[in-house]
Structure formats: structure tokens, C-alpha cells
Design a protein around this motif. Sequence first.
Motif, short mmCIF file in Angstrom:
data_model
loop_
_atom_site.label_atom_id
_atom_site.label_comp_id
_atom_site.label_asym_id
_atom_site.label_seq_id
_atom_site.Cartn_x
_atom_site.Cartn_y
_atom_site.Cartn_z
N UNK A 50 -10.70 9.01 4.21
CA UNK A 50 -10.69 10.02 5.26
C UNK A 50 -12.12 10.39 5.66
N UNK A 51 -13.02 10.53 4.69
CA UNK A 51 -14.41 10.81 5.00
C UNK A 51 -15.08 9.67 5.76
N UNK A 52 -14.80 8.44 5.35
CA UNK A 52 -15.39 7.29 6.02
C UNK A 52 -14.91 7.18 7.46
N UNK A 53 -13.67 7.53 7.73
CA UNK A 53 -13.14 7.47 9.08
C UNK A 53 -13.72 8.55 9.98
N UNK A 54 -14.08 9.69 9.40
CA UNK A 54 -14.65 10.77 10.19
C UNK A 54 -16.10 10.50 10.59
N UNK A 55 -16.79 9.70 9.85
CA UNK A 55 -18.20 9.43 10.15
C UNK A 55 -18.37 8.35 11.17
N UNK B 127 -3.25 7.81 -12.26
CA UNK B 127 -2.95 7.01 -11.08
C UNK B 127 -3.00 7.86 -9.82
N UNK B 128 -2.36 9.03 -9.84
CA UNK B 128 -2.34 9.90 -8.66
C UNK B 128 -3.73 10.44 -8.34
N UNK B 129 -4.50 10.74 -9.39
CA UNK B 129 -5.85 11.23 -9.19
C UNK B 129 -6.72 10.17 -8.51
N UNK B 130 -6.61 8.93 -8.99
CA UNK B 130 -7.36 7.83 -8.41
C UNK B 130 -6.93 7.60 -6.96
N UNK B 131 -5.64 7.65 -6.71
CA UNK B 131 -5.11 7.46 -5.37
C UNK B 131 -5.62 8.55 -4.43
N UNK C 279 -8.36 10.40 -4.70
CA UNK C 279 -9.79 10.24 -4.46
C UNK C 279 -10.06 9.11 -3.46
N UNK C 280 -9.32 8.03 -3.57
CA UNK C 280 -9.46 6.94 -2.59
C UNK C 280 -9.05 7.41 -1.20
N UNK C 281 -7.99 8.19 -1.13
CA UNK C 281 -7.51 8.71 0.15
C UNK C 281 -8.55 9.64 0.77
#
Length: 67
Positions: free
Chosen positions: A62-67, A50-54, A56-58
Motif C-alpha cells: 500500500x505504501x509503495x502504491x501511494x508513492x 502468518x497473519x502478521x507477515x501478510x 506487513x506485506x499488505x
Amino acid sequence: MIKILRYTEYLYLAVAFFSLYRIFTDWSTDRESTYLFIFFAAVSIGMFFFRRNYRKKFEQRKQDNQQ
């Protein structure tokens, strides 16, 4: 922040491995306490994924917001 999330993932794995160790060593002597460790192992493994999936989504957000 991301590094802290990564470390907590592995902390859950450590708890799961410790619980599995206790299950295998105490199964024949004290079966009542091993049921608690089975629960801890299952929850820890579930929380790891669960934490790993969370995380990776985070990171992806963050990458999508920077582009």
C-alpha cells in the motif's frame, strides 16, 4: 481493514495462551484432551506469524502504491 487484521493477530495469540494454560493445568489429569490443545496452540502461533507477515506485506504494498 488494516486494524481488523491487527486485531485478528492478537486473537490468535489469545487462543494460543488459553490453549497453553489448559495444557499446563490439565496435563496430569486428562492427557487425551491436552493433545488437542497442543494442536490448537501450535496452529494459533503459526497463524499469528502468518497473519502478521501478510499484514506487513499488505502495508508495504500500500505504501509503495501511494508513492
